[in-house]
Design an enzyme around this catalytic site. Sequence first.
Site, PDB file in Angstrom:
ATOM      1  N   SER A 299       0.871  -1.171   0.000  1.00 15.89           N
ATOM      2  CA  SER A 299       0.000   0.000   0.000  1.00 15.89           C
ATOM      3  C   SER A 299       0.909   1.222   0.000  1.00 15.89           C
ATOM      4  O   SER A 299       2.086   1.130   0.377  1.00 15.89           O
ATOM      5  CB  SER A 299      -0.865  -0.016   1.270  1.00 15.89           C
ATOM      6  OG  SER A 299      -1.458   1.253   1.503  1.00 15.89           O
TER       7      SER A 299
ATOM      8  N   TYR B  65      -1.702  -1.185  11.479  1.00 12.17           N
ATOM      9  CA  TYR B  65      -1.812  -1.420  10.036  1.00 12.17           C
ATOM     10  C   TYR B  65      -0.556  -0.979   9.297  1.00 12.17           C
ATOM     11  O   TYR B  65       0.015  -1.736   8.511  1.00 12.17           O
ATOM     12  CB  TYR B  65      -3.040  -0.696   9.473  1.00 12.17           C
ATOM     13  CG  TYR B  65      -3.063  -0.708   7.964  1.00 12.17           C
ATOM     14  CD1 TYR B  65      -3.327  -1.897   7.269  1.00 12.17           C
ATOM     15  CD2 TYR B  65      -2.818   0.445   7.220  1.00 12.17           C
ATOM     16  CE1 TYR B  65      -3.333  -1.924   5.884  1.00 12.17           C
ATOM     17  CE2 TYR B  65      -2.828   0.424   5.840  1.00 12.17           C
ATOM     18  CZ  TYR B  65      -3.075  -0.759   5.175  1.00 12.17           C
ATOM     19  OH  TYR B  65      -3.073  -0.788   3.796  1.00 12.17           O
TER      20      TYR B  65
END
Length: 277
Positions: free
Chosen positions: A133, A146
């Site tokens: 990401s 995360y």
Amino acid sequence: MTPRTALVTGASTGIGFETAIALKAAGFTVYAGARRVEKMEPLKDHGITVLSLDVTLEDSMASAVALVEAAHGRIDVLVNNAGYGSYGSLEEVPLAEGRRQFEVNVIGLARMTQLVIPAMRQARSGRIINISSIGGKMYEPLGAWYHGTKFAVEGMSDSLRLELKPHGIDVVIVEPAGTDTEWGTIAGQGLLATSADGPYREQAHVMAAALASTSGQVISTPASVVAKAIVRAATAKRPRTRYPVGRGAWSVLALRRVLPDRLFDVALWSSYKRFTG
């Protein structure tokens, strides 16, 4: 010529679902794995084989890889897409949830990779595509767990690229920006359940709105666009080491490179506060 074989994890929705379809259209024999097998039923209409796959369970992972290798000898392309976003203040998120976040996003990815390497190495050919990401290069308040996993995926993939290069195996990182999937909505709901009423409530409501903005909004990137980038990574003769993809991905990464940390902090928080007016 025998079609190459691909295994996609986390294929029940979103990026994984669209990637399975796109790889099949590109000529691959595709196996799609996820816990929610019923969600993958439509993939069968595309000629894709669906598998029950939980990347937190050793037997599940080993069985899935063994099944594909028994049928085809090896997996040519592994797309490590399974993952989720656990948000909430570090103070309030239980350690058990933090461990689960790493178990799914990092340890599961690593174990799936371990399982496919021996056959790839023997064939001196293969490609491992890890879905990271832009969150592996930047950060957000209430996203420590995360982002910690995505930073880990980035570092692990870079190391792996070097150690597997002599064996003919490519390692590629795909770095999506905000994608139009259920991911943001689910992450935002988890965030509010953890931190909506405590000392971090102001940040929690801002961040939940920002996360939810990626679902069904014009500013987000369709999962099919990310899937196309993954197909490029899977089929390129000499793939790039990284594929940032999605609206704003390149600009955010460029700002992260050039802005000092504290200035990036201000820019980031200002951009998120607009989602709550």
